[in-house]
Design a protein around this motif. Structure first.
Motif: not given
Length: 457
Positions: A378-382, A408-418, A429-431
């Protein structure tokens, strides 16, 4: 909208997705190995025995009782004797699994061809020739003196007629020179006691009720095979046994002397596909039933893997060499058999788990990281959108791409990750912020051009 970061120590969902197919493959393979490679033993076994009041019939009841203790039902089928039992084993339609067969009844090549195995020799079955003393039997010391007498040898299915004809032949006596009868044991005994026949021939263990009775009946004489050792040289399946003086009744001194007898052995014969666990139970029962000292054997002389022309089952050979399986000594039969069969499952698991243990972790890592990495597309598409936009479209595209980055950032912040993969998420997020700053920088650079273009119009 607040930004929510969901962290866990371990992603069970991703692990199940990564390991699920492997777990299913392991379970399927294990079940297939468990049920097909070494199926569970049957709970019902058919045993072909012998005639009424015969040793085979009596022993069949003892084996049925021994296996009943392990919840194995033994169906007993009466028969004429050894030869009929052998024919039943050769015929799959008879559904007989195991039977008593006399040694010398068949050849090794024939047994191997039809798929029969021996569970060992159980006891000697002497050839008993009983004669009436008042019909000349008292003076019979050689088989050539039987010519013209009425001698019952039993039905052909017993195997005795074939054996007795062989014995007569080596004495130079043709079967036609005697009047051979074919009655079964019980009616033949009645005829002998009634004086309607001169003698009868059995081949049976000494504990058969008819044998016991005839040995103690006045006027009935047992023939002494004085040349017994010579018979064993002519017929290797025979052995020389001695009926000791007084063994029947010490007080009455019966018999009054040692009698020399010739004896084949009784064997347990089974189909080669009989389950090894059932073979173990029969051999164990045989050890209990036949292991004591008898009239013709010492303690623990029987059962044995010797004295049989039929190949001995590998399971029976192992039992004779090592005793009962270790687990069966301490656990109930079905539980011990279950654990003994588990080695098949262990082999199947080892064949799958070792390679899969190296595959599943990378799949798990890839699955978790893919939840992060897919946003880089998605970032590359932007970036491509802002690089390829023509000047006249920049005023529309840049704000739209900024909004896209925010989504994109809002959806990324909802990711559940170990937590072990948190650096991947923070990197993403930094990218996102890096691309946002780039878009903002381009908007500031192009802003004067956009204003000039507007004032020119």
């Amino acid at each position: 909208m607040p930004k929510i970061l969901k962290f866990t120590r371990f992603s069970l969902r991703d692990f199940l997705v990564a390991a699920g197919p492997a777990v299913i493959a392991i379970l399927a393979t294990s079940l297939l190995a468990y049920w097909l490679v070494d199926p569970s033993p049957p709970s019902v076994v058919t045993l072909s025995t012998g005639q009424d009041n015969s040793a085979y019939q009596t022993l069949g009841k003892k084996y049925a009782g021994a296996l009943a203790k392990h919840d194995i039902r033994v169906i007993q089928q009466d028969s004429l004797g050894s030869q009929e039992n052998l024919q039943r084993l050769k015929d799959p339609a008879s559904r007989v699994d195991i039977a008593f067969v006399q040694s010398g009844s068949t050849e090794q090549e024939e047994a191997e061809r039809v798929g029969l195995v021996s569970l060992g020799s159980l006891f000697t079955e002497p050839v008993w020739l009983f004669l009436r003393s008042d019909r000349g039997g008292r003076n019979v010391t050689h088989l050539t003196q039987l010519k013209g007498l009425k001698i019952n040898v039993g039905p052909e299915g017993t195997g005795v007629p074939i054996l007795f004809r062989k014995i007569l032949s080596v004495n130079g006596v043709e079967a036609e020179e005697l009047k051979l009868g074919a009655l079964e044991n019980t009616p033949a005994t009645v005829e002998l006691l009634a004086g309607r026949i001169d003698g009868l021939v059995f081949s049976s263990a000494p504990d058969a009720p008819l044998i016991q009775m005839l040995l103690q009946t006045p006027g009935i004489r047992l023939f002494d095979f004085a040349q017994a050792e010579a018979y064993t040289r002519r017929f290797p399946f025979l052995s020389h046994v001695v009926l000791p003086r007084g063994i029947v009744d010490l007080g009455k001194d019966l018999p009054p002397k040692d009698y020399h007898l010739i004896a084949p052995t009784a064997t347990l014969v089974a189909r080669s596909d009989l389950h090894p666990a059932i073979i173990d139970l029969f051999v164990e029962a045989a050890t209990t039933i036949h292991g004591n000292a008898g009239w013709f054997n010492r303690k623990d002389e029987f059962p044995t893997a010797s004295y049989t022309e039929i190949p001995v089952s590998p399971a029976a050979q192992k039992f004779y060499k090592n005793g009962p399986p270790l687990l069966q000594r301490y656990l109930p039969f079905w539980l011990a058999n279950f654990f003994e069969r588990m080695w098949v499952v262990v082999v199947a698991l080892g064949a799958l788990i070792l390679p899969l243990s190296r595959i599943i972790p990378p799949i798990y890592v890839w699955k978790v990281r893919s939840r992060v990495y897919r946003w880089y597309g998605q970032l590359r598409a932007v970036e491509q959108a802002i690089e390829e936009v023509p000047p006249e479209k920049q005023a529309e595209v840049y704000p739209a791409q900024l909004q896209r980055l925010n989504d994109i950032e809002e959806r990324v912040n909802r990711i559940s990750i170990p937590l072990s993969f948190a650096d991947e998420l923070y990197g993403l997020r930094s990218h996102i912020n890096f691309v946002r700053r780039r878009v903002a920088s381009l908007m500031q650079t192009e802003a004067p051009n956009l204003r000039q273009g507007t004032s020119g119009h």
